[in-house]
Design a protein around this motif. Structure first.
Motif, PDB file in Angstrom:
ATOM      1  N   GLU A  33       0.932  -1.342  -0.069  1.00 52.55           N
ATOM      2  CA  GLU A  33       0.252   0.150  -0.140  1.00 52.55           C
ATOM      3  C   GLU A  33       1.062   1.343   0.285  1.00 52.55           C
ATOM      4  OE1 GLU A  33      -2.406   0.981   3.911  1.00 52.55           O
ATOM      5  OE2 GLU A  33      -1.566  -1.382   4.505  1.00 52.55           O
ATOM      6  N   ARG A  50      -7.464   5.810   3.627  1.00 49.13           N
ATOM      7  CA  ARG A  50      -7.371   4.016   4.453  1.00 49.13           C
ATOM      8  C   ARG A  50      -7.883   3.308   4.020  1.00 49.13           C
ATOM      9  NH1 ARG A  50      -4.893   0.525   7.287  1.00 49.13           N
ATOM     10  NH2 ARG A  50      -3.660  -1.228   5.968  1.00 49.13           N
ATOM     11  N   TRP A  83      -5.045   7.228  -1.222  1.00 47.77           N
ATOM     12  CA  TRP A  83      -4.720   6.164  -0.711  1.00 47.77           C
ATOM     13  C   TRP A  83      -4.877   4.668  -1.593  1.00 47.77           C
ATOM     14  CZ3 TRP A  83      -3.123   6.846   4.218  1.00 47.77           C
ATOM     15  CH2 TRP A  83      -2.570   6.441   5.315  1.00 47.77           C
ATOM     16  N   GLY A 122      -4.647  -0.319  10.929  1.00 55.96           N
ATOM     17  CA  GLY A 122      -3.367  -0.052  10.646  1.00 55.96           C
ATOM     18  C   GLY A 122      -2.158  -1.091  11.661  1.00 55.96           C
ATOM     19  N   PRO A 154       0.842   3.375   6.058  1.00 56.17           N
ATOM     20  CA  PRO A 154       0.156   4.024   7.690  1.00 56.17           C
ATOM     21  C   PRO A 154       0.846   4.339   9.104  1.00 56.17           C
ATOM     22  CG  PRO A 154      -0.006   1.110   7.372  1.00 56.17           C
ATOM     23  CD  PRO A 154       0.525   1.710   6.406  1.00 56.17           C
TER      24      PRO A 154
END
Length: 622
Positions: free
Chosen positions: A241, A399, A338, A437, A245
């Motif tokens: 990703e 996210r 995101w 996260g 995070p």
């Protein structure tokens, strides 16, 4: 600008590069092996050249064949993609020696970052923080043991020429060091021809964070922000990703500045990735992030960076290789939203993630996300190359939104008869800890019990299958009375065979699912990323309430029958090996489900079989 580009790679990688090259008006040339004669990248390219047998070492990894293909087609540049020859110094130099443009890192940069020990020494000199450990020429086992003792356990032994998780061992106590060192060196020698190692402090609760860097021939180097690749299984990335995070502005500035320093230290040109390991036990902090290594190529996970910045990294590669300056300055780059990427693999999580090969009779993806894939419906997953079917790439403003979108996308993916990790990916992306996260490299191991689907069909799957094989309940007595008896209430249980096993199911309301007829008329249902074949069972299979197995021994995955140990009429005991199936160079013995007599042998030694094929049938009997 480059006019004609040969892509020295295959599958998804080649298709990705072809897409951008075509948009830029560049002629593309594909290469292919016997196994890839009908592959998607071959069809998409403007021209294609056959380069040899199916094994990569006899085709895609043979320098001379690639160079000959470039010469015969008039290519003026070669893009190595990622993997295969992308970080091979000898090949890069050979390409340049032929007067061709190399769309990759300079050979000197590849060489400088190719060995982990030399790269770390270089990074220390450049002021880039590195993981505490030992790097040195003294490879005596006693000296290495002493260094590990000094660093403090746990430690990580790593091959200096390693990569892909090979040549790597975690050691938790001094008493285990010697044995782990021998094993690590043996694997390193076999994989890389170099058994030298380095020692690192093993970081508990680690995060794998990498920074995309880009340089040009005019002295410009920029970073394109960070990615988090902490969701891994056995050191292999599963979900990536961008951004990372929990990354605050100060920590981002520190890690990205360190990445630019690293790139400048080797006069870097083109796309590269600086990989860091972070001790996130107390959140992400600049003083707890250390350099691990540099990948001198484009990465598999580059689409998440493209999604949050709106740039095309392959276009940048082609422009820089053509001598142009970077299209944007550092202050022109910004993060928007995101992005997440999941790697859809041809593997079966329910049996230890064993690889799955065979035809793709059904291959459907959601249409509202980016899909990077090198295969298509009607194609095949062969045992010769990486088992990745596709990358599922999502982008959202937040996210949690991206995680939800990825979970839905994986759940909606339909593949048959090849098995995939789609349900596993959906569960991972939808896990509360992931959404919050709380990720590190141990996430999957910790939550394996809830992430790996069960090998038996769920009640929801059985409900769908039961509803699919019977007409709906109506006021019509001929359809509503199941198992009718005079003066008795109707029996609402339905017999259904799922994955070759018979179940009695209480007829009820089934969840939404997709049920389709695929090749040869077989019916398959898709639910939450899982795929199950089903049918109406034979009457003999549902004589009792327990719905006993009919004794069918089926192929758990596509493969080749290596040997058959029984014949029709043989008496067998429960657990006795009946035959051996080979898939992706791994052998699996199939055994008798109960004591009985071999009633039928359908398997043929040496034959290729599809998943779910009945190979032997065992009957109960005295």
């Amino acid at each position: 600008m480059i006019a004609s580009l040969l892509i020295a790679n295959r599958g998804e990688i080649a298709c990705r590069i072809i897409r951008t090259a075509r948009a830029m008006g560049i002629r593309t040339i594909a290469v292919y092996s016997d196994a890839d004669a009908n592959a998607r990248h071959v069809a998409q390219a403007d021209e294609a050249v056959h380069i040899g047998p199916s094994p990569a070492r006899e085709s895609y990894l043979v320098h001379a064949k690639i160079l000959d293909a470039a010469k015969s087609t008039g290519a003026d540049a070669i893009h190595p993609g990622y993997g295969f020859l992308s970080e091979n110094v000898d090949f890069a130099e050979a390409v340049r020696a032929q007067g061709l443009v190399w769309v990759g890192a300079p050979p000197a940069s590849i060489r400088a970052m190719g060995l982990k020990d030399a790269a770390k020494t270089l990074m220390i000199a450049a002021g880039v923080p590195v993981t505490p450990g030992y790097i040195g020429d003294d490879q005596d086992p006693a000296h290495l043991q002493a260094e590990a003792d000094r660093i403090g356990y746990p430690v990580l032994i790593k091959a200096v020429a390693g990569g892909g998780g090979k040549g790597m061992r975690r050691v938790d106590a001094a008493a285990d060091f010697a044995e782990a060192l021998v094993s690590c060196r043996r694997e390193a020698a076999a994989s890389f021809g170099d058994d030298r190692v380095l020692i690192e402090k093993y970081i508990l609760g680690p995060r794998h964070i990498e920074v995309q860097v880009f340089g040009d021939t005019h002295g410009n180097v920029v970073h394109v922000f960070e990615r988090d690749c902490s969701l891994q299984r056995r050191h292999q990335k599963v979900i990536e990703e961008a951004p990372a995070p929990g990354m605050d502005a100060a920590t981002r500035a520190a890690i990205c500045e360190a990445a630019v320093k690293a790139a400048k230290a080797v006069d870097y040109v083109g796309a590269g990735t600086i990989e860091f390991i972070a001790d996130a036990s107390d959140g992400l902090r600049a003083d707890r992030i250390w350099f691990m290594e540099m990948n001198t190529r484009l990465q598999v996970e580059h689409p998440v960076t493209e999604a949050i910045t709106g740039i095309d990294l392959v276009e940048w590669q082609l422009r820089v290789a053509s001598g142009e300056a970077l299209p944007k300055r550092q202050d022109e780059l910004a993060i928007q939203g995101w992005a997440m990427e999941a790697r859809l693999y041809a593997e079966n999580p329910t049996i230890g993630f064993l690889p799955s090969t065979g035809p793709l009779d059904r291959l459907r993806f959601p249409t509202d996300i980016r899909i990077d894939s090198g295969v298509e419906e009607g194609g095949e997953v062969t045992p010769f190359y990486d088992p990745m079917i596709a990358k599922l790439i999502v982008h959202a403003p937040t996210r949690p939104g991206a995680a939800a979108k990825l979970a839905r996308a994986a759940a909606a993916t339909q593949v048959w008869p090849v098995r995939t990790n789609a349900a596993f990916l959906s569960r991972a992306a939808g896990h509360p800890d992931f959404i919050a996260g709380h990720v590190d490299t141990g996430f999957i191991a910790r939550h394996a019990g809830t992430l790996v689907p069960a090998s038996e069909p769920s009640p929801a799957v059985l409900q769908v299958a039961a509803q699919a094989i019977l007409p709906p309940v109506t006021g019509d007595p001929w359809t509503s009375l199941v198992g009718f008896r005079s003066n008795a209430a109707p029996d609402l249980r339905v017999a259904v065979a799922v994955a070759g096993q018979t179940y009695l199911v209480d007829r009820g309301v089934a969840p939404l699912a997709t049920v389709v007829a695929v090749k040869d008329g077989s019916e398959v249902l898709f639910l939450d990323g899982e795929a199950w074949s089903f049918a109406r069972p034979r009457a003999a299979d549902v004589a009792g309430d327990d719905a006993p197995s009919d004794g069918a021994v089926m192929a758990p995955m596509p493969g080749r029958i290596v040997s058959i140990a029984v014949a029709t009429g043989d008496r067998v005991a429960k657990g006795q090996r009946l035959l051996v199936l080979e898939a992706m160079k791994m052998e699996q013995g199939l055994v008798a489900p109960f004591d009985g007599i071999v009633a039928e042998v359908k398997a043929i030694e040496g034959a290729q079989v599809s998943e779910g094929t009945t190979l032997i049938r065992v009957a109960k009997g005295d």
